[in-house]
Design an enzyme around this catalytic site. Sequence first.
Site, PDB file in Angstrom:
ATOM      1  N   LEU A 169     -13.312  -3.475  13.199  1.00 58.89           N
ATOM      2  CA  LEU A 169     -12.893  -3.581  11.796  1.00 58.89           C
ATOM      3  C   LEU A 169     -12.631  -5.017  11.376  1.00 58.89           C
ATOM      4  CD1 LEU A 169     -12.642  -0.503  11.847  1.00 58.89           C
ATOM      5  CD2 LEU A 169     -10.479  -0.723  10.634  1.00 58.89           C
TER       6      LEU A 169
ATOM      7  N   GLY B 194      -5.589   1.011  18.189  1.00 57.71           N
ATOM      8  CA  GLY B 194      -4.674   0.686  17.101  1.00 57.71           C
ATOM      9  C   GLY B 194      -4.097   1.939  16.473  1.00 57.71           C
TER      10      GLY B 194
ATOM     11  N   LYS C 168       0.814  -1.225   0.000  1.00 57.77           N
ATOM     12  CA  LYS C 168       0.000   0.000   0.000  1.00 57.77           C
ATOM     13  C   LYS C 168       0.847   1.274   0.000  1.00 57.77           C
ATOM     14  CE  LYS C 168      -4.390  -1.368   2.098  1.00 57.77           C
ATOM     15  NZ  LYS C 168      -5.352  -1.046   3.164  1.00 57.77           N
TER      16      LYS C 168
ATOM     17  N   ARG D 222      -0.954  -0.262  21.698  1.00 58.99           N
ATOM     18  CA  ARG D 222       0.005  -1.035  22.500  1.00 58.99           C
ATOM     19  C   ARG D 222       1.353  -0.321  22.535  1.00 58.99           C
ATOM     20  NH1 ARG D 222       1.489  -6.889  20.218  1.00 58.99           N
ATOM     21  NH2 ARG D 222       2.058  -5.599  18.432  1.00 58.99           N
TER      22      ARG D 222
ATOM     23  N   ASP E  88     -10.523   3.492   1.932  1.00 57.03           N
ATOM     24  CA  ASP E  88     -10.765   2.903   3.264  1.00 57.03           C
ATOM     25  C   ASP E  88     -11.518   3.861   4.196  1.00 57.03           C
ATOM     26  OD1 ASP E  88      -9.768   0.339   2.973  1.00 57.03           O
ATOM     27  OD2 ASP E  88      -7.739   0.886   3.593  1.00 57.03           O
TER      28      ASP E  88
ATOM     29  N   GLY F 221      -2.116   1.429  13.265  1.00 53.32           N
ATOM     30  CA  GLY F 221      -1.585   0.988  11.974  1.00 53.32           C
ATOM     31  C   GLY F 221      -2.327   1.668  10.830  1.00 53.32           C
ATOM     32  N   GLY F 222      -2.240   1.052   9.654  1.00 57.08           N
ATOM     33  CA  GLY F 222      -2.835   1.656   8.470  1.00 57.08           C
ATOM     34  C   GLY F 222      -4.342   1.813   8.573  1.00 57.08           C
TER      35      GLY F 222
END
Length: 293
Positions: free
Chosen positions: A237, A141, A77, A166, A117, A143-144
């Site tokens: 998700l 989270g 990506k 985290r 997204d 991330g992406g």
Amino acid sequence: MTAHAGRAIGARTRLVGLIGWPVAHSRSPAIHNAAFAALGLDWCYVPLPVPPGLAGAAVAGLAALGLAGANVTVPHKQAVLPYLIGRSDEVGVLGAANTLVVRDEAGQPAVYGHNTDHAGFVRALADAGIDAAGCRAVVLGAGGAARAVVYGLLQAGAAAVSVLNRSPERAEALVAELGGGHDSLTAGPLEAGFLGRQADQADLLINATTIGMEPAAGASPWPDELPLPRRMAVFDLVYQPRRTRLLAQAEAAGALAVGGLGMLVHQAALAFELWTGERAPLEAMWQAAAADE
Ligand code: NDP
């Protein structure tokens, strides 16, 4: 069986696919081929396994082979970005493209990047009756997927967004990058005490971690000892399994629980519309997405 079974693939068939590694597990071919069949379009969507390090060759290959476009997934990506002729604003903000469109420019193919997204997420929220405008959200989270969710929430006018991870430094980096002009965007650790205090103020919790995803489907980012507030809607998700442990916890608390399949369908629908210019047949796409369950 593909949606093309029984139909001829010929010189006029438009081809799109999924660039990723691995791609064999993906539901995207089923979702898109069902959509093409529903509208009677002579299009076909195929998995395109591209090993790490070959993103540039894959983008050049799309153009050279006359594909109409592609979806992009892990690990490409970000890697495709240097090879694009142009990209939409959100690709710049998110630093990732999940959809490529090949355009004809004066007889030459040119590959453009998009990201569906965040808009797919906001549409899935709306389907579930959740208005992101003015909501107070906790995002788990960094991330992406979390990045797309946070961007979608801010674009939709969320009143406050708290990002818990985290590795808190990743949440802080995400907030620093997306937070310009948004004082209400904050970061913190994904730890029970902090999560509980944030959730007390929130009306929406979003899991954008991989916790609860197969093959570790028994796990949940929500600690068992922490009461889950009933008024807080929960959006997970994760879509494999369809009913995650987090969703079961939310349902047990009497809260609204929404799984990730709607986002998967809506981000696909937006890509479909970019490629074909046709309105996506959402019902056919939903059925194909849920078919394996
Ligand atoms: P990334 O690998 O980019 O990010 C993973 C995130 O999960 C990180 O924040 C990571 O924390 C956290 N994490 C992983 N394991 C643990 C753990 N054991 N304990 C606590 N935190 C953990 O993944 P993506 O952002 O691409 O995807 C996240 C999820 O969203 C996946 O399940 C994916 O399937 C789903 N998704 C669903 C979509 C849909 O359409 N429904 C679209 C895109 C993604 P750390 O930074 O500390 O490592």
